[in-house]
Design an enzyme around this catalytic site. Sequence first.
Site, mmCIF file in Angstrom:
data_model
loop_
_atom_site.group_PDB
_atom_site.id
_atom_site.type_symbol
_atom_site.label_atom_id
_atom_site.label_comp_id
_atom_site.label_asym_id
_atom_site.label_seq_id
_atom_site.Cartn_x
_atom_site.Cartn_y
_atom_site.Cartn_z
ATOM 1 N N GLU A 61 -12.565 1.292 3.632
ATOM 2 C CA GLU A 61 -11.657 1.444 4.983
ATOM 3 C C GLU A 61 -11.877 2.960 5.180
ATOM 4 O O GLU A 61 -11.202 3.921 4.679
ATOM 5 C CB GLU A 61 -10.283 1.123 4.308
ATOM 6 N N GLU A 112 0.913 -1.209 0.016
ATOM 7 C CA GLU A 112 -0.034 0.012 -0.075
ATOM 8 C C GLU A 112 0.774 1.326 -0.218
ATOM 9 O O GLU A 112 1.750 1.298 0.651
ATOM 10 C CB GLU A 112 -0.944 0.087 1.191
ATOM 11 N N HIS A 163 -5.264 8.409 0.579
ATOM 12 C CA HIS A 163 -3.816 8.490 0.495
ATOM 13 C C HIS A 163 -3.677 9.304 -0.734
ATOM 14 O O HIS A 163 -2.765 10.143 -0.997
ATOM 15 C CB HIS A 163 -2.988 7.369 0.667
HETATM 16 C C1 LER Z 1 -4.090 0.844 5.900
HETATM 17 O O1 LER Z 1 -4.633 0.532 4.901
HETATM 18 C C2 LER Z 1 -4.037 2.284 5.911
HETATM 19 O O2 LER Z 1 -4.547 3.051 5.022
HETATM 20 C C3 LER Z 1 -3.425 3.157 6.700
HETATM 21 O O3 LER Z 1 -3.476 4.437 6.619
HETATM 22 C C4 LER Z 1 -3.852 3.155 8.401
HETATM 23 O O4 LER Z 1 -4.271 4.022 8.691
HETATM 24 MN MN MN Z 2 -5.711 1.875 3.080
#
Ligand code: LER
Ligand code: MN
Length: 271
Positions: free
Chosen positions: A247, A153, A189
């Site tokens: 998520e 990730e 992100h």
């Molecule tokens: C985990 O998938 C993620 O996105 C991290 O930023 C955990 O906070």
């Molecule tokens: Mn994530």
Amino acid sequence: MELSITISDVRSPGAPIVFQGDLTAQIRKAQRLGFSQVELHVRDPKGLDLGSLVQALEGTSLQVSTLGTGQAYTLDGLSFACSDAAVRAEAVKRIKAHIQLAQILGAKVIIGTIKGRLGSAAEGRQAAYRHVVDSLRCCLEEAERCGVQLCVEAINRYEADFLNTAAEAVSFIEQFGSKQVGLLLDTFHMNIEEACLMGPIRQYAEYLFHVHLADSNRLAPGWGHLDFPSLLRELSAAGYRGSLGLEYLPLPSPEESAGQGVTYLRRLPQG
Ligand code: LER
Ligand code: MN
């Protein structure tokens, strides 16, 4: 569209895991809300009641898309980058246990915050980066033996100090030369790190193993300002047929945020 909802038996306040607590109850809720999959965040497979989990899943049509591993870092301080060899060894052992559990459940394993932090000193960063590569290589041997895919990730700069962008994660992935290691893109992100959400999806489609969906404010899709209609179109055009893991923060409540995610996304055209 395979929608997967994040669940965990370990309560992690502040973590973007929608349902936290009793797994059987969460699995029933996920089924009732219309999800086809769950993303199970597991602190330590040793502490998981696998029998009850399998029994709870058997009463539903739900599959386990992915195992989240970040609690091993956030709650137990394990990481691949740690300068202490004993901690790294424990991190590798833990992730190998996740891989074995994933084999039983038919899931992929997420390599997210367990990567750890490289720190700020240039020499320290190089050594720590090598530790991450070596640790992941050990885990990859187990993943190849078990036929389990690992999803690396890309995580934003405020939560991780390397592999922040899709491009960085892909060049990291390429050095392993293995089809068992791929990319996880998380829209929360990406909104911080990428110039646009669509570019990396198009450019790195062949590496894409898993997607996390959260809106710009890390709430359920539709409650921030990200363009999910375009995102779903782009994923479809890029040939992505994998899972979409919801998520995000369980706010204002787990039930309302899970309901919003599934209702909003199912209403969108799917490309
Ligand atoms: C985990 O998938 C993620 O996105 C991290 O930023 C955990 O906070
Ligand atoms: Mn994530």
